[in-house]
Design an enzyme around this catalytic site. Structure first.
Site, PDB file in Angstrom:
ATOM      1  N   ASN A   1      44.289  34.075  40.586  1.00 30.45           N
ATOM      2  CA  ASN A   1      43.359  34.167  39.457  1.00 30.45           C
ATOM      3  C   ASN A   1      43.907  33.304  38.320  1.00 30.45           C
ATOM      4  OD1 ASN A   1      41.782  34.896  37.304  1.00 30.45           O
ATOM      5  ND2 ASN A   1      42.106  37.100  37.513  1.00 30.45           N
TER       6      ASN A   1
ATOM      7  N   ARG B   1      39.693  33.639  42.456  1.00 32.40           N
ATOM      8  CA  ARG B   1      38.695  34.190  41.553  1.00 32.40           C
ATOM      9  C   ARG B   1      38.141  33.057  40.680  1.00 32.40           C
ATOM     10  NH1 ARG B   1      39.245  36.207  35.605  1.00 32.40           N
ATOM     11  NH2 ARG B   1      37.155  37.046  35.347  1.00 32.40           N
TER      12      ARG B   1
ATOM     13  N   ARG C   1      35.090  39.945  20.837  1.00 33.93           N
ATOM     14  CA  ARG C   1      33.787  39.258  20.914  1.00 33.93           C
ATOM     15  C   ARG C   1      32.694  40.125  20.295  1.00 33.93           C
ATOM     16  NH1 ARG C   1      34.070  38.160  27.203  1.00 33.93           N
ATOM     17  NH2 ARG C   1      36.344  38.207  27.137  1.00 33.93           N
TER      18      ARG C   1
ATOM     19  N   GLU D   1      39.618  44.415  41.408  1.00 37.35           N
ATOM     20  CA  GLU D   1      39.069  43.099  41.728  1.00 37.35           C
ATOM     21  C   GLU D   1      39.910  42.367  42.772  1.00 37.35           C
ATOM     22  OE1 GLU D   1      38.697  42.857  37.465  1.00 37.35           O
ATOM     23  OE2 GLU D   1      36.974  41.517  37.720  1.00 37.35           O
TER      24      GLU D   1
END
Ligand code: ADP
Length: 405
Positions: free
Chosen positions: A12, A94, A244, A392
């Site tokens: 990843n 990923r 965010r 994941e």
């Protein structure tokens, strides 16, 4: 390790990091995992641990890049572990954005590298790093399949009325501006686990999945297929996150540019790095810190906590529309798995309009999902609510492992 064991190397690559793990796709066992950080910087370094034991950390040398980190994993970390190297049957990469080009895990070849390159505008920090990881990985492991698992792939089943923005058509047809979503691998995994654990019929099971980490997104999943999600062209849209903003009136951007003279780049930084929990609390982007602040009576942390929960509850409520009926709501990600206070507040907000009932005691204890222990709703609740730790790496290992000969 059994001599016939088959493992997958999961890679990843972030903009300045490489996370890696060797995962058994059958039982999820992780033989070694680690992270290379501060890549391309003075203090580039790498740390790793075998079988979850003590961590070793070492400098990679100033300016080391992604390729150097991957070489180090193979040539140094795995050097004395031939049995592990020999057990690798695939490498799973990923990939943050496959745009609308990929809706399935895909075997890497030169055309797939070109496709990932084409999607760089949708993930400008991540996709270039992924390409470096793929190229370095293909060099050191030329004889096993390399498989890309795209964060966006799971969301490719959204209908057009869900993925289009209400802007002139040409920006969609000519520039591919639309909703792509993110965290798809996690949404896919927990939606499937929820159906399995709750004994649902995969062809008739509607679930709302809430992936709440530093980045946060929510999906409506009908019979295993995503039909709506909160992240948009990029992972800035939707829920309030660590730093965010999530969805805001786009006019805020014009206001900041036109009236305060900020550049588009400056506004981009504000909305991505200085907003969300950090912007409201003026203190931290970390949900633990927000919760501690709230418990200590800090008004700004309390507001950040309240806004996070309120906005999440509104999103969950809105996903009853595409789904019609909801069998389950799933919480996952660092905040979703660990913050019982957040779950309690969100479910309280959903109690009256949707008949959702939370079992307070189970909610406080639901830290680990095992054999239904993650169920936090009462039998009277209109839908089940569960907590499922995401994994994941495991799902990437499984999907990539399917390509092994
Ligand atoms: P990432 O998106 O970087 O993978 P994670 O899924 O690890 O993030 O989630 C990180 C978030 O989870 C942080 O905001 C952290 O504060 C929060 N978190 C972790 N443990 C707890 C806890 N016990 N209570 C509340 N929040 C927690």
């Amino acid at each position: 390790m059994a001599s016939n064991e088959k493992n997958v190397l999961v890679v990843n690559c972030g903009s300045s990091s490489v996370k890696f793990a060797i995962v058994n796709p059958v039982d999820g066992k992780v033989s070694v995992s680690g992270i290379a950080e501060a890549l391309n910087l003075e203090d580039a370094r790498i740390s790793w641990a075998f079988d979850g034991q003590d961590k070793t950390e070492q400098s990679l040398g100033a300016g080391a890049d992604h390729a150097k980190a991957i070489d180090f994993v193979v040539e140094t970390i795995l050097a004395g572990h031939k049995e592990l190297l020999d057990s690798l049957v695939a490498v799973g990469h990923r990939i943050v954005s496959g745009g609308d080009l990929y809706s399935q895990p895909t075997l890497v070849d030169d055309s797939v590298e070109a496709g990932i390159e084409k999607c760089i505008p949708f993930a400008p920090l991540h996709n270039p790093a992924h390409l470096q990881g793929i190229r370095a990985g293909r060099k050191v492991f030329p004889n096993i399949p390399h498989v890309c698992v795209f964060d966006t792939a799971f969301h490719q089943t959204m209908p057009e009325h869900a993925f289009r923005f209400a802007i002139p058509e040409k920006y969609y047809t000519e520039n591919r501006i639309r909703r792509y979503g993110a965290h798809g691998t996690s949404h896919y995994y927990v939606a499937g686990e929820a159906c399995r654990e709750l004994g649902g019929d995969p062809d008739n099971f509607n679930v709302i999945t809430c992936h709440l980490g530093n980045g946060a997104s929510i999906s409506a999943v009908k019979n295993g297929k995503c039909i709506d999600t909160s992240m948009g062209l990029t992972p800035l849209d939707g829920l309030m996150m660590g730093t965010r903003s999530g969805s805001i009136d786009p006019s805020v951007i014009f206001f900041l540019c036109d009236n305060l003279g900020l550049t588009a780049q400056e506004v981009c930084k504000i909305l991505n790095k200085e907003s969300g929990l950090l912007g409201i609390s003026c203190k931290t982007s970390d949900f633990r810190g927000i919760t501690e602040g709230k418990l200590a009576g800090d008004e700004k942390c309390t507001l950040a906590f309240d806004m996070f929960c309120y906005r999440l509850a509104k999103f969950i409520g809105s996903y009853f529309v595409p789904l019609g009926h909801v069998d389950a709501i799933v919480f996952t990600g660092g905040i979703g798995e660990n913050s019982f206070r957040m779950r309690e507040r969100v479910l309280e907000l959903l109690a009256e309009p949707f008949g959702i009932r939370i079992d307070r005691e189970k909610n406080e204890k639901a830290l680990v999902y095992k054999g239904g222990r993650g169920l936090i709703s009462t039998p009277e609740s209109s839908c089940k609510v569960t907590v499922i730790p995401t994994n994941e790496e495991l799902i990437i290992a499984r999907l990539a492992g399917e390509f092994a000969k």
